[in-house]
Design a protein around this motif. Structure first.
Motif, PDB file in Angstrom:
ATOM      1  N   HIS A  75       0.983  -1.075  -0.082  1.00 29.73           N
ATOM      2  CA  HIS A  75       0.188  -0.003  -0.118  1.00 29.73           C
ATOM      3  C   HIS A  75       0.419   0.685   0.466  1.00 29.73           C
ATOM      4  CE1 HIS A  75      -3.700  -2.378   0.448  1.00 29.73           C
ATOM      5  NE2 HIS A  75      -3.152  -2.803   1.521  1.00 29.73           N
TER       6      HIS A  75
ATOM      7  N   LEU B 249      -5.909   1.367   5.946  1.00 29.52           N
ATOM      8  CA  LEU B 249      -5.687  -0.322   5.211  1.00 29.52           C
ATOM      9  C   LEU B 249      -5.930  -1.198   6.012  1.00 29.52           C
ATOM     10  CD1 LEU B 249      -5.323   1.103   1.379  1.00 29.52           C
ATOM     11  CD2 LEU B 249      -7.095   1.014   2.192  1.00 29.52           C
ATOM     12  N   ALA B 250      -4.344  -1.590   6.314  1.00 26.90           N
ATOM     13  CA  ALA B 250      -3.946  -2.916   6.473  1.00 26.90           C
ATOM     14  C   ALA B 250      -4.712  -3.634   7.883  1.00 26.90           C
ATOM     15  CB  ALA B 250      -2.395  -3.003   6.772  1.00 26.90           C
TER      16      ALA B 250
ATOM     17  N   GLU C 129      -8.182  -4.700   6.785  1.00 29.45           N
ATOM     18  CA  GLU C 129      -8.062  -6.258   6.069  1.00 29.45           C
ATOM     19  C   GLU C 129      -8.378  -6.382   6.912  1.00 29.45           C
ATOM     20  OE1 GLU C 129      -5.492  -4.596   2.105  1.00 29.45           O
ATOM     21  OE2 GLU C 129      -4.462  -5.941   3.668  1.00 29.45           O
ATOM     22  N   ARG C 130      -7.476  -7.011   8.407  1.00 22.11           N
ATOM     23  CA  ARG C 130      -6.880  -8.056   8.242  1.00 22.11           C
ATOM     24  C   ARG C 130      -8.370  -7.925   9.507  1.00 22.11           C
ATOM     25  NH1 ARG C 130      -2.767 -10.842   9.598  1.00 22.11           N
ATOM     26  NH2 ARG C 130      -2.902 -10.962  12.152  1.00 22.11           N
TER      27      ARG C 130
ATOM     28  N   ALA D 173     -11.415  -7.059   9.075  1.00 23.93           N
ATOM     29  CA  ALA D 173     -12.547  -7.574   8.122  1.00 23.93           C
ATOM     30  C   ALA D 173     -12.471  -9.316   8.348  1.00 23.93           C
ATOM     31  CB  ALA D 173     -12.263  -7.186   6.540  1.00 23.93           C
ATOM     32  N   SER D 174     -11.124  -9.732   8.175  1.00 24.41           N
ATOM     33  CA  SER D 174     -10.845 -11.728   8.131  1.00 24.41           C
ATOM     34  C   SER D 174     -10.641 -12.053   8.655  1.00 24.41           C
ATOM     35  CB  SER D 174      -9.596 -11.290   7.859  1.00 24.41           C
ATOM     36  OG  SER D 174      -8.859 -10.692   5.763  1.00 24.41           O
TER      37      SER D 174
END
Lengths: 262, 262, 262, 262
Positions: free
Chosen positions: D120, D136-137, D140-141, D143-144
C-alpha cells in the motif's frame, strides 16, 4: 572416513517410489492390519515377541504413560500456551524432562541390574545368588556415595502402586526374570545396608521387566518415551479445551517476588 | 485471574501416596494387564473404542511410525551424535520436524475434511453429496492459492502404498467413514479442477481414518506423534551400535564449500 | 512442602502492569540502551563485569557460535525442512545436540579444572603447583579409564585455531587465570602420561576462560548455548533461501540400503 | 535431485584441519577479539551494521531476553527438574514456547508491517501515507477476523514499558524507520476502527525496529530467540541453586483434582 559411494545401511525402514519396508517386512501387507504399535515397537528393537512378552510390554508402557500433572506434563502444557500451533514442540518439551530424575531411572535401573548380574552372578539366578549379587552391587553404590537406582519416589513414599502389580503380571506370564527378581533383592539389601526402607518405584520395576523380556538395557530409556508420548498427547488434547498453562502462569506471576543478589 | 484456592482439574491422571488414576480408572487394577498402549491412547482422548476402532488405530499408527532415513530420523540420529547420554533430546529433535511438511499433514487433512463436511455436507454422506463437497472445498483452496492437504508425496509420486491398504482395512471393519470417503473424492476433484493427478498420501489417509473413528480433528496431529516416537526410538537404538550420524557429518563436511554473500 | 502463600522468588526478572525489572534493574531505563546482550548475560549470572571480562566473554561466545555444517547445524536444518513454520523447533533441535560430545565439553572442562584446583592446588597458582595439579588430575582420570576433558577434536587434529588466539586475548586483558593456565599444563601432562599428544580444543579453552572471568563452572554449559543459538539462527536464515535439508535427505534416501538383522 | 558430487554450499561457517571461517572471515584473526556476539549475529544475517544499528539490535535483544517467570521460563525450569544433567534440553524446552502467542509476535509484526508497506505504500513513508497504509492494513485484518499483530499484552494492559523506550532509542540513533512508524499508526488505526485501545507490545516494537535496521522480516522470529536463550540460561543458573520447579510441582499436585469426562 566414509567412502561416499558406500550405502548408508539401516534395518529400521526404507522406501522406494512404490514400497515401504519396516523391520524387513512389507509395511502394507505384513505390518498394517497385523501388528499393534506395541508389537511393532518390540519388532523394531529386533525382538520377535511372544504373546506374553507383548502383554508385559503393554503393561509396562501403560504404567509409565502418565502420572498426572508432573513437571513433564506441566512443561508440555506451558509450551502449548505459547505455541499452540506447533503441538510437536509441546510434546518435545514434555519429553525433555524425562532425564535422570523422572522416567530416566527406568533405563538406569535396567543398566544397573544388567551390570550387577554380569559382574557377580556367574550365570546363576537362584535366590541365594541374587541376594548376594544385590548385597555386593548395593555395597558398591553406597561406598561410592551413589544412589541405588529403582528405589524411592517423591510421592509414593511407602509403596509405588505399579510395582507389585507389574511383578504379579510378570509372574502370571511366567516371565518374572532375573532382573526383576534381583531388583526385589536390591530393595532388601539397601535397607540391610543401613539405608532407609525405600519402595521399588514404578520406573525401576518397568526397566527390570523390559530387560527380562529381551530389550537391551541401553534401549530402555528410549522405549519408555513411547509411553510418555501417549500421556503427553492426552494432556495436550485436554489443554486445548481446558487450559491449565495460562492460569498457572498468572498465578505464579502473582506470587513471584524479586530477590536481591545473594 | 484464578483463585489460588481453586483446584487444577485434569481428567488425564492423578496420584496420591498410594494410588494412581488414569482416565478415571485405577491404573494398577483397571489399566495394567487390561489395556494395550493403543487402547490407553484412545481412552485418554476420551474414546471407549470398539475392537474395530482399536485395530484401525493400530493400523494408522504402524503406517506412520517410520519412513526410513527421513529428515526427522536424520535429525534424531545427528542429535544423538552430539548428546548420546540424553536420548530424550534426540527423540525430541526428531519429533520437532513433524510439522507442516512431514506428518503434520495428517492433522491438516483431518481439519480440512471436517471443515468441508461441516460447511457443505448438511449432514449427508452419500457419494453424490461427498463429490459436491469435494468440488467446493477443493475449489476454495485452489482459488485461495492454497495446497489441498492430503495429496502428493515427494517419494511416492504415483501411489502411496499405505493409502489403499488403510482404506481396505477400514472397509473390512465397516469403518470407512465420511472423512476417508470425502478424501477419495477430493483426489478426483483436484485432478478435475486442473491440478496434477496426485496420490492420496499416507498421512492424509491416516488423518481421515482417525477422524472417522472418533478422534477430534484437532487432536490428530498429536496422536500420530505417538507412532513416530516408536520409529525414532528404533532408529536411535540402531544408531547406538551402527552410527550414521558421524559418518554423515564427515561426508557433508568434506563436501561443503563456502559461498560468497549473494 | 511449600506453603502456597509463600512467594516464588527469582532474581532474574519480574513484571508488573507498568514495569519490567531484570537483574534488579529497571529494564527500560537501566538496561535498554545501556547494556549489550553479552553484558546482560554476564549480569544475569550475577557478575558485574569489567570491560576486559566483557571483551573476553564476547571472544569466547563468537568462537563457539558456529563451526560450519556440524551435526547440530544439520539437525536444525533438517528440522526446518519438516516444520518451517516453527523456527523455534529447529533452533531447539540444533541445541539438543550440544551434549557430552559437542559443546558440552566446555562445561565439562570447566568443572574438571575447578575440581582439580580445589582438590590439589591449596590456593596456589604458580606454574610449579599447576604442573603438579595437572599431573595428579590427569593421572586420576587415566587411572579411572576416563577421557581428559578439553583435549582433542575430530577435525582439528593437530591444533584448534581458536585456542591460541583465545589465550592470547586473555593474556592481553591480564585475565589469563589459573583455569586456563592449568588447562595448558593438562595438555602437557596428558602427553607425558603416555596419552597421545592432543590439542586443547576450542570448547575446553572457552570453558576455562569463562571460569577465569567468574562464571560458575556449573553455568558454563548453559552460557555457551547463547552463542550456539546465534549460529543456528544464521543457518536457518540461510536454509530458508538456500536449502540443504531437502537435497541432503534425497541424497541419503538414494544411498540407503536395508540391512538384515545382525 | 542433487548430484552427489555437488558441494553443499553455505556462507555461515566452514572448517578445515587448521582453520575456521565464519561469514567469510577468518574466525581467530578477524572475528575473535573484534566483534561482539551481537555484531556477529548481525553479520551472520549478512548485515554490515553501523554502530547505531548494532546499538539498536542490542536494545531490542536485551528488551526481549526475559520477562520473569513466564510460561517459557517455567517450562525450562520444570524440564531442568527432571533432567538437570542435560541443560540443553531445558533451554530447548523454554524456546519451544516462543510461538504464535509469546515472542513469535515479533516476527509476525515484522511480516505484517513489511507486507503492508509493500502492498500500500508505493515507496512513500510520509506520515500521511503511513496513516493510510495503517488504515487499509488494519481494515483487512479486522475484515478477515484476524488479530492485528503487535498490539496488546496480557500483563501490560495499558502501556508496555519497553515500547516507548525502544522508539526513543531508535529516534536518538536516527533510525526510527518506516516499519516502527507504521506500527505507531497501526495502534491508532486499530482504535479508530472500533477495536479496543491496545498498547504496542514490546515484541511488536522490537520486530518493527529489527526490520528497520535491515533484518529480513522472515528472520526476525529467529533473531529474537538469541535473546531469549540468554534469559533462559539465567533462569536455569538460578534454578540450580534456588529451585522453583520442584516446589511448583508439589504445589500443583496438591491442588489437582480429577474431573469426570465432559
Amino acid at each position: 572416513m566414509t567412502d561416499r559411494s558406500d550405502p548408508l545401511r539401516t534395518w529400521i525402514g526404507s522406501s522406494t517410489a512404490d514400497s515401504i519396508t519396516l523391520a524387513g517386512r512389507d509395511l502394507p501387507s505384513e505390518v498394517m492390519g497385523r501388528l499393534s504399535l506395541t508389537e511393532l515397537a518390540l519388532l523394531l528393537t529386533r525382538r520377535e515377541p511372544s504373546d506374553g512378552e507383548r502383554r508385559l510390554l503393554d503393561a509396562v508402557l501403560v504404567s509409565l504413560a502418565d502420572h498426572g500433572l508432573t513437571p513433564s506434563a506441566l512443561a508440555a502444557r506451558l509450551t502449548y500456551t505459547g505455541a499452540p500451533e506447533a503441538i510437536q514442540g509441546a510434546v518435545a518439551a514434555g519429553l525433555l524432562g524425562a532425564g535422570s530424575v523422572f522416567l530416566g531411572p527406568a533405563g538406569d535401573t535396567a543398566e544397573f541390574l544388567a551390570e550387577a548380574l554380569g559382574a557377580h552372578a556367574g550365570g546363576r539366578a537362584d535366590d541365594e545368588t541374587l541376594a548376594e549379587v544385590a548385597r555386593l552391587a548395593v555395597g558398591e553404590r553406597v561406598a561410592s556415595g551413589l544412589r541405588v537406582p529403582g528405589l524411592g519416589h517423591p510421592v509414593h513414599r511407602s509403596e509405588d502402586p505399579r510395582t507389585a502389580r507389574l511383578f504379579e503380571l510378570a509372574a502370571a506370564e511366567g516371565l518374572l526374570g532375573p532382573h526383576a527378581r534381583l531388583l526385589q533383592h536390591v530393595a532388601g539389601a539397601h535397607e540391610t545396608a543401613g539405608g532407609r526402607r525405600l519402595p521399588i518405584n514404578g520406573a525401576g520395576a518397568g526397566g527390570a521387566v523390559l530387560v527380562d523380556i529381551g530389550i537391551a538395557p541401553g534401549d530402555v530409556r528410549g522405549v519408555v518415551l513411547i509411553a510418555r508420548t501417549a500421556g503427553l498427547v492426552a494432556h495436550l488434547a485436554e489443554e486445548a479445551t481446558q487450559p491449565i498453562g495460562m492460569p498457572l502462569w498468572l498465578d505464579v506471576e502473582g506470587r513471584s517476588r524479586p530477590t536481591g543478589p545473594a
